[in-house]
Design a protein around this motif. Structure first.
Motif: not given
Length: 489
Positions: A157, A170, A172, A175, A177
Motif C-alpha cells: 500500500n 504497509t 494488505t 484483507d 493491514k
C-alpha cells in the motif's frame, strides 16, 4: 496492526521477483516476498516458456558462436542507442550465468531452435524451460529453505520513507493491514498493463483495439509508489506489442482454430483507410507484426474472396502458420510447413461474424460502406494487389513470390479484423545497471529497486526481436537487484 521485520521486501512473485528474492536470500539476507495473487509465478511462469541467453554453457556445447558482445551490439543497434547501454550490458552479461543458476536451483532449460520462422538463420538463443511448473516450485522450495517467506494475497500500500531510509512498508495481507520493518524494497510487480486508467494515459490507440494477454494483477502499484517518491517515470508508455489477434466483441474467451490460423498467414491486409500498408509476411516476426498493427491505429483487416475460401476448403496450402514453430518446439514435434484444408471454413467465418470480428458482403462497395472505407481507395488497392498477383512481383512492399497466390476478385468477400495485441508494459521507472531507482535528475533514490516490467532502459519504443529477451530481462534484473540489495545491507 501486525508487525513483521525483515531486511528486504520484494513486491511481486513473478520471474523478476523470484530472481530477486532467491538471490538475496542466497546472499544471507532476510527476505519477505509479496504476491498479490494466490499463486506465485506470474507471467514468467504462466506465460513464458523460456528465456534468452548469450554465451551459455548449452550454446557452447552446441557450438553456437554467439557471445554477449554479439548480443549487446545487436540490442543497442535495434534500439538505435535510445536505451540504457550500461543496463543492457549488465543484463546480457548475466544471462549465461542465469541459465546455470536456474538449473542449480531446480529449473532446467534446454537450448532449442528459435521459435519464430523468420529467426531460423539467427544463432540459437532460446532456452526453453524443462518441467516448468515443478521447476518453479523447486526454486520456491529453495527460497523457503534459506529462510525466505512468501506471503500470497499480499499487496503493498505505501512506504514510510524518510531521508533515504525505509522505516516500514504497509501491506494488505489476507484483507488485513500489516506493517513490515525493512531496509530495502525491490519492486517487481510487473508494470501496469492491468490498470486501465494508466494504460489509457500512455496508449496511442483506442483501448478498444488493444487485446491484452498481460498479467491482470499488474496494476502499477510499485510504479505509482515510486512516482510519489520523485522517481523518473519518463520511460513509461512502451507496450510489448506481439502479433495481432482476432477478438470477439462480446466473449473474451472466444477462440476459433480456423480463424486463428488464417490470421497467422500473409493474405491481403488493409488498414483503417482501406489501403495495403505492409509486406504481409511480416506475420512471421511477432514483434514487428505487433508494431505495424499498433502503428496503423491498432487494427487491420485481412481480406478473403469466395474463390480463396473454396480453395482453402478442400486444399492443403504449403504456407507456414506463423505460430507453428512455437507450438512444435514446445512439444518437440517436426514442422509441417502446411495448413489446411479447412472443411468448415465458411462456418468458422460465420462464427467470427457472429462475434463481431468479421463482416461478409457481396461486393467491395458494400465492404467499403460497412467498414467506412472510401470505395475508390479499396477498389484501387484491390486492383493493384491483383496486378501484383498476376505479375508475381510485389513492387509495393516486396512480398515473397510464394505468397502471391490469392487475388481478391469474386464475391462474397470476407473482412476479418485483427487487433493490436500486447503481452504487457515494458517501460517503467528509470534505473541504473544495478537496478537502483533513479530520480528525475538521474540520481539514485537509496534503498529502492525496480526490476522486470517495472524498469525502463532495456528497450526504446519496441519489444526487441531477440527471442526470450523480456523474460531474460526479468530473471537477470531480479538477480542483479537481489544480489546488490543483499551485499549493501
Amino acid at each position: 496492526m501486525k508487525q513483521l521485520k525483515t531486511d528486504i521486501v520484494v513486491v511481486g512473485a513473478g520471474a523478476s521477483g523470484i530472481g530477486a528474492a532467491l538471490s538475496a536470500a542466497e546472499n544471507n539476507a532476510r527476505v519477505i516476498l509479496l504476491e498479490k495473487g494466490n499463486k506465485f509465478g506470474g507471467a514468467g511462469m504462466f506465460g513464458a516458456q523460456g528465456l534468452f541467453a548469450a554465451g551459455s554453457r548449452l550454446q557452447k556445447a552446441s557450438h553456437i558462436n554467439y557471445s554477449p558482445k554479439d548480443a549487446y551490439v545487436e540490442m543497442v543497434n535495434y534500439t538505435h542507442y535510445r536505451s540504457n547501454t550500461r543496463l543492457t550490458k549488465a543484463i546480457i552479461d548475466k544471462s549465461a550465468d542465469t541459465i546455470d543458476w536456474l538449473a542449480k536451483n531446480g529449473l532446467q532449460t534446454e537450448l532449442v531452435n528459435n521459435t519464430q520462422e523468420v529467426h531460423q538463420n539467427h544463432p540459437r538463443v532460446y532456452h526453453q524451460y524443462i518441467d516448468k511448473f515443478n521447476g518453479f516450485q523447486r526454486l520456491m522450495n529453495h527460497f523457503a529453505s534459506l529462510g525466505g517467506q512468501l506471503l500470497t494475497d499480499a499487496s503493498i500500500n505505501s512506504i514510510d520513507y524518510v531521508d533515504g531510509n525505509i522505516m516500514h512498508v504497509t501491506i494488505t495481507h489476507n484483507d488485513a493491514k500489516q506493517q513490515i520493518d525493512c531496509s530495502k524494497v525491490i519492486f517487481a510487480d510487473g508494470g501496469f498493463v492491468g490498470n486501465h486508467k494508466m494504460v489509457d494515459s500512455y496508449l496511442t490507440i483506442d483501448r478498444d483495439y488493444l487485446y491484452s494477454m498481460g498479467e491482470r494483477k499488474a496494476t502499477g502499484d510499485g510504479i505509482q509508489i515510486l512516482a510519489q517518491l520523485n522517481a523518473d517515470t519518463s520511460g513509461l508508455g512502451v507496450f510489448e506489442n506481439h502479433a495481432a489477434s482476432v477478438v470477439s466483441k462480446t466473449d473474451p474467451k472466444w477462440h476459433n482454430d480456423t480463424i486463428f490460423t488464417l490470421t497467422n498467414l500473409p493474405f491481403l491486409w488493409l488498414n483503417r483507410r482501406g489501403q495495403r500498408f505492409v509486406n504481409e509476411d511480416i506475420v512471421y516476426d511477432f514483434a514487428l507484426w505487433g508494431n505495424i498493427t499498433y502503428t496503423n491505429g491498432g487494427y487491420y483487416y485481412f481480406i478473403l474472396d469466395q474463390p480463396t475460401i473454396d480453395y482453402l476448403k478442400t486444399h492443403r496450402l504449403d504456407w507456414t502458420d506463423s505460430f507453428e514453430r512455437t507450438f512444435k518446439t514446445l512439444s518437440h514435434q517436426d514442422m509441417t510447413h502446411t495448413v489446411g484444408p479447412f472443411p468448415t471454413i465458411e462456418k468458422d467465418l460465420q462464427d467470427a461474424i457472429n462475434e463481431g470480428a468479421a463482416v461478409k458482403e457481396q461486393t467491395l462497395a458494400q465492404i467499403a460502406n460497412t467498414l467506412n472505407f472510401d470505395y475508390n481507395t479499396i477498389q484501387q488497392t484491390v486492383l493493384e494487389y491483383n496486378q501484383i498477383i498476376n505479375s508475381g512481383f510485389d513492387s509495393d512492399f516486396n512480398k515473397s513470390e510464394e505468397f502471391l497466390q490469392f487475388p481478391v476478385s469474386q464475391g462474397p468477400f470476407y473482412a476479418v479484423q485483427a487487433q493490436s495485441t500486447t503481452l504487457g508494459t515494458i517501460g517503467g521507472i528509470a534505473v541504473d545497471e544495478a537496478l537502483h531507482v533513479l530520480d528525475k535528475n538521474g540520481q539514485i533514490i537509496p534503498n529502492l529497486y525496480a526490476t522486470g516490467n517495472n524498469a525502463s532502459g532495456m528497450y526504446d519504443t519496441s519489444y526487441p526481436t531477440l527471442e526470450g529477451i523480456s523474460c531474460a530481462f526479468a530473471w537477470n534484473s531480479g538477480r542483479i537487484a537481489g544480489e546488490d540489495a543483499a551485499k549493501s545491507l
